[in-house]
Design a protein around this motif. Structure first.
Motif, PDB file in Angstrom:
ATOM      1  N   GLU A  44     -26.432 -39.440 -51.922  1.00 17.76           N
ATOM      2  CA  GLU A  44     -27.381 -39.109 -52.988  1.00 17.76           C
ATOM      3  C   GLU A  44     -28.267 -37.927 -52.582  1.00 17.76           C
ATOM      4  O   GLU A  44     -28.490 -37.000 -53.360  1.00 17.76           O
ATOM      5  CB  GLU A  44     -28.245 -40.333 -53.323  1.00 17.76           C
ATOM      6  CG  GLU A  44     -29.347 -40.089 -54.351  1.00 17.76           C
ATOM      7  CD  GLU A  44     -28.819 -39.761 -55.746  1.00 17.76           C
ATOM      8  OE1 GLU A  44     -27.756 -40.288 -56.105  1.00 17.76           O
ATOM      9  OE2 GLU A  44     -29.475 -38.969 -56.455  1.00 17.76           O
ATOM     10  N   ARG A  48     -28.599 -34.279 -54.404  1.00 15.49           N
ATOM     11  CA  ARG A  48     -29.872 -33.751 -54.921  1.00 15.49           C
ATOM     12  C   ARG A  48     -30.154 -32.367 -54.348  1.00 15.49           C
ATOM     13  O   ARG A  48     -30.678 -31.507 -55.046  1.00 15.49           O
ATOM     14  CB  ARG A  48     -31.026 -34.703 -54.577  1.00 15.49           C
ATOM     15  CG  ARG A  48     -30.962 -35.979 -55.390  1.00 15.49           C
ATOM     16  CD  ARG A  48     -32.166 -36.873 -55.179  1.00 15.49           C
ATOM     17  NE  ARG A  48     -31.916 -38.160 -55.811  1.00 15.49           N
ATOM     18  CZ  ARG A  48     -32.823 -39.103 -55.967  1.00 15.49           C
ATOM     19  NH1 ARG A  48     -34.053 -38.916 -55.531  1.00 15.49           N
ATOM     20  NH2 ARG A  48     -32.516 -40.242 -56.565  1.00 15.49           N
ATOM     21  N   ARG A 188     -27.618 -42.886 -57.341  1.00 10.83           N
ATOM     22  CA  ARG A 188     -27.160 -42.972 -58.731  1.00 10.83           C
ATOM     23  C   ARG A 188     -25.915 -43.849 -58.833  1.00 10.83           C
ATOM     24  O   ARG A 188     -25.238 -44.097 -57.839  1.00 10.83           O
ATOM     25  CB  ARG A 188     -26.836 -41.574 -59.245  1.00 10.83           C
ATOM     26  CG  ARG A 188     -25.599 -40.961 -58.572  1.00 10.83           C
ATOM     27  CD  ARG A 188     -25.489 -39.488 -58.827  1.00 10.83           C
ATOM     28  NE  ARG A 188     -26.590 -38.746 -58.201  1.00 10.83           N
ATOM     29  CZ  ARG A 188     -26.808 -37.451 -58.390  1.00 10.83           C
ATOM     30  NH1 ARG A 188     -26.030 -36.742 -59.176  1.00 10.83           N
ATOM     31  NH2 ARG A 188     -27.809 -36.850 -57.793  1.00 10.83           N
ATOM     32  N   TYR A 189     -25.643 -44.295 -60.040  1.00  5.61           N
ATOM     33  CA  TYR A 189     -24.380 -44.968 -60.300  1.00  5.61           C
ATOM     34  C   TYR A 189     -23.377 -43.937 -60.797  1.00  5.61           C
ATOM     35  O   TYR A 189     -23.750 -42.971 -61.437  1.00  5.61           O
ATOM     36  CB  TYR A 189     -24.552 -46.063 -61.358  1.00  5.61           C
ATOM     37  CG  TYR A 189     -25.355 -47.221 -60.856  1.00  5.61           C
ATOM     38  CD1 TYR A 189     -24.773 -48.172 -60.002  1.00  5.61           C
ATOM     39  CD2 TYR A 189     -26.686 -47.379 -61.204  1.00  5.61           C
ATOM     40  CE1 TYR A 189     -25.504 -49.225 -59.512  1.00  5.61           C
ATOM     41  CE2 TYR A 189     -27.436 -48.447 -60.723  1.00  5.61           C
ATOM     42  CZ  TYR A 189     -26.840 -49.360 -59.884  1.00  5.61           C
ATOM     43  OH  TYR A 189     -27.570 -50.412 -59.394  1.00  5.61           O
ATOM     44  N   THR A 191     -20.845 -42.650 -63.336  1.00  7.21           N
ATOM     45  CA  THR A 191     -20.595 -42.914 -64.752  1.00  7.21           C
ATOM     46  C   THR A 191     -19.091 -42.891 -65.017  1.00  7.21           C
ATOM     47  O   THR A 191     -18.327 -42.322 -64.223  1.00  7.21           O
ATOM     48  CB  THR A 191     -21.250 -41.826 -65.631  1.00  7.21           C
ATOM     49  OG1 THR A 191     -20.696 -40.562 -65.256  1.00  7.21           O
ATOM     50  CG2 THR A 191     -22.759 -41.797 -65.442  1.00  7.21           C
TER      51      THR A 191
END
Lengths: 253, 325
Positions: A44, A48, A188-189, A191
């Motif tokens: 993650e 970012r 985050r997951y 999608t």
């Protein structure tokens, strides 16, 4: 700048592990496997940094048997650009020293500006690999990071570290190794569209021989056992009873 | 057998967890020459060296690395220092306590020496056979180190308590480490260190720990835990949930990813008992749990449980507990 992230496939956080009756290890049959939570945080953070325009590419690396590809696909679905799978299916375990040497060989080839790893894996709880690869590379290290700020111009990373008794801030020259603590970010997951997209992202396969790393082990697992159980306690009905027990039975106050 | 213990010091004295590492070194072999290495600069280092020379009867030598480059315990300089000192001393074992200092430095030094370290040792059965928890303490793994010297370990200090009687009459010799060949390219710089100033005992060494969980509901309510700790002369602890909810800073977190404690008395209020939390306190001698949910897993490890509302129970405890002496 390129960022490399090391990720490990481990028994899922929520699984209650059971020791095998023959004491050779813990039960791995039909157990849910997932990406190590600290590695999710590492990935993650890399994503970012890329999204902030400070890195151009995120490469995820995992080592172990064929199923590691599933974990790498999860990483690609989260947003990594490509992945490398170091294949190792021998019964011999990969200890952190081996992993650190394999990572060093990959880094010599890929030349990332930053290597981010979880501070520990929740299976063996070793908390070693990041420090070891940093030592082998002679790169500075920011372990147990709870905040990372990159300065593109100065080519530095300022890292807040969770240490005993507070927070320590270090400034590291890039390239550097960072290991992540829990408070660094909220991963985050993946999608559904990204999961679909991840299927076409490249996963390169290499072996330790390809990387010229000899896997040798200087450690043996003698046995894995259940921790001693605490004897059942008693439920008390009042504060008076509790104070009496602590004073006169346990004699701790 | 000869052991090098990497020691941490603060305010001119050796941290108690580093003295526990000496106690652990004692378990490797009866016949063990133990050297303690400390680094830093200035008068507080020399004061700590004096303390080191007196802090445990089994220390045969104190090695002091005095340099501005070692003012802060950076992993890069420390790992190089360990390599330098080991090249001269040829130790069979190198130990550090399992805090953020040891975990940061020792694996890096092990990589430089091309050996596999063993983290979080809780039991030493032979000079190369150790027990360490895995899966957050849900299993114990006995490992054997089969490689070359040195065998490098980090030690869980609560597992190796130092008996109060361990004093010595004469000081161990203090030797300055020759740093003339120690040239360091600085790639990592110390910026600052922030910590909460408190008069309460340190969480790692306190005799009593009072912990609050999510059940406290707010930072304001968490002050009740602090009051109770004050009354008992105890340290304050917290669960990850309480830290994440912002009730209290992370440095007070007890658990797999926080501190590992083993006090004489551990009191948990509004703590459900997640395995990751229990991993950090299961070795406490007496555990008290107060929770309104009778099915909370914390009661499975508690010696004394009270099912009830902590907002009634803590004030009653504050009123009825005897004043500390």
């Amino acid at each position: 700048m390129k960022i490399m992230v090391a990720i490990k496939r481990v028994v899922d956080y929520a699984v209650k592990v059971r020791v095998k009756p023959d004491k050779s290890g813990v039960e791995m049959k039909n157990v849910k496997m997932s990406m190590n939570p600290f590695c999710e945080i590492a990935l993650e953070e890399a994503l970012r940094i890329r999204e902030a325009g400070l890195a151009s590419e995120v490469v995820a690396v995992s080592m172990g048997p064929a199923q590691c590809v599933d974990t790498l696909r999860t990483g690609l679905a989260m947003g990594a650009d490509r992945a490398i799978h170091v294949e190792w299916s021998s019964a011999e375990r990969l200890y952190p020293l081996n992993v650190a040497k394999l990572l060093k060989a990959l880094i010599d080839d890929e030349k990332p500006g930053l290597l981010i790893l979880g501070k520990q894996a929740i299976d063996d709880d070793c908390n070693q690999t990041g420090q070891m690869v940093a030592g082998l590379l002679n790169w500075p290290q920011g372990t147990f990071a709870s905040k990372v700020v990159l300065d593109k111009e100065k080519q530095t990373a300022t890292v807040d570290r969770e240490v005993d008794g507070g927070i320590e801030t270090l400034c590291l020259d890039l390239p550097a190794v960072i290991t992540t603590d829990l408070r660094l970010n909220q991963p985050r997951y993946a999608t559904l569209p990204n999961i679909m997209k991840a299927k076409s992202k490249p996963i390169k396969k290499v072996t330790p021989e390809d990387l010229n790393v000899q896997i040798r082990s200087d450690m043996e697992v003698v046995e894995v056992s259940e921790p001693p159980k605490r004897k059942a306690g008693v439920i008390l009905s009042s504060v008076d009873e509790l104070i009496d027990k602590l004073k006169n039975e346990a004699r701790v106050i | 057998i000869s052991t090098l213990v990497l020691a941490e010091h603060e305010g001119g004295s050796i941290n108690s967890s580093s003295i526990s590492s000496v106690e652990a070194a004692k378990c490797l072999n009866e016949d063990n020459s133990i050297s303690m290495l400390l680094a830093g600069s200035g008068p507080s280092l020399q004061q700590a060296a004096t303390h080191a020379s007196l802090c445990h009867p089994l220390i045969s030598q104190v090695l002091v690395a005095d340099s501005d480059k070692l003012m802060h315990p950076l992993a890069e300089t420390w790992a190089n220092l360990v390599e330098l000192v080991h090249k001269k001393g040829g130790y069979t074992h190198i130990l550090a306590s399992s805090g953020s200092f040891g975990k940061n430095i020792l694996p890096r030094a092990a990589a430089l020496l091309d050996v596999s370290p063993v983290t979080d040792v809780i039991e030493i059965s032979e000079s190369c056979q150790f027990v360490r928890p895995i899966y957050a303490g849900n299993a114990l793994c006995k490992v054997k180190y089969t490689g070359e010297s040195p065998c490098m370990l980090t030690i869980r200090s609560p597992s190796f308590p130092v008996p109060a009687s361990e004093t010595r009459s004469s000081a161990a010799p203090i030797t300055q480490v020759d740093l003339s060949t120690f040239d360091e390219v600085e790639k990592s710089r110390f910026v600052k260190r922030s910590s909460q100033e408190t008069e309460r005992p340190d969480l790692g060494n306190a005799r009593i720990v009072v912990t609050g969980g999510r059940g406290l509901k707010s930072a304001e309510n968490f002050k009740m835990i602090e009051k109770l700790a004050e009354k008992l002369d105890a340290a304050v602890g917290a669960t990850r949930a309480a830290v994440d909810a912002g009730f209290i800073p992370n440095e007070l977190q007890v658990g797999q990813t926080g501190k590992i404690v083993a006090p004489e008395l551990y009191m948990a209020f509004g703590v459900s008992g997640a395995i990751q939390h229990v991993a950090g306190m299961r070795d406490s001698k007496v555990i008290v749990a107060v929770n309104k949910d009778a099915d909370a897993p914390i009661f499975q490890v508690a010696d004394y449980g009270v099912v009830g509302d902590l907002f009634e129970i803590i004030p009653e405890l504050l009123e009825k507990l005897p004043e500390k002496k």
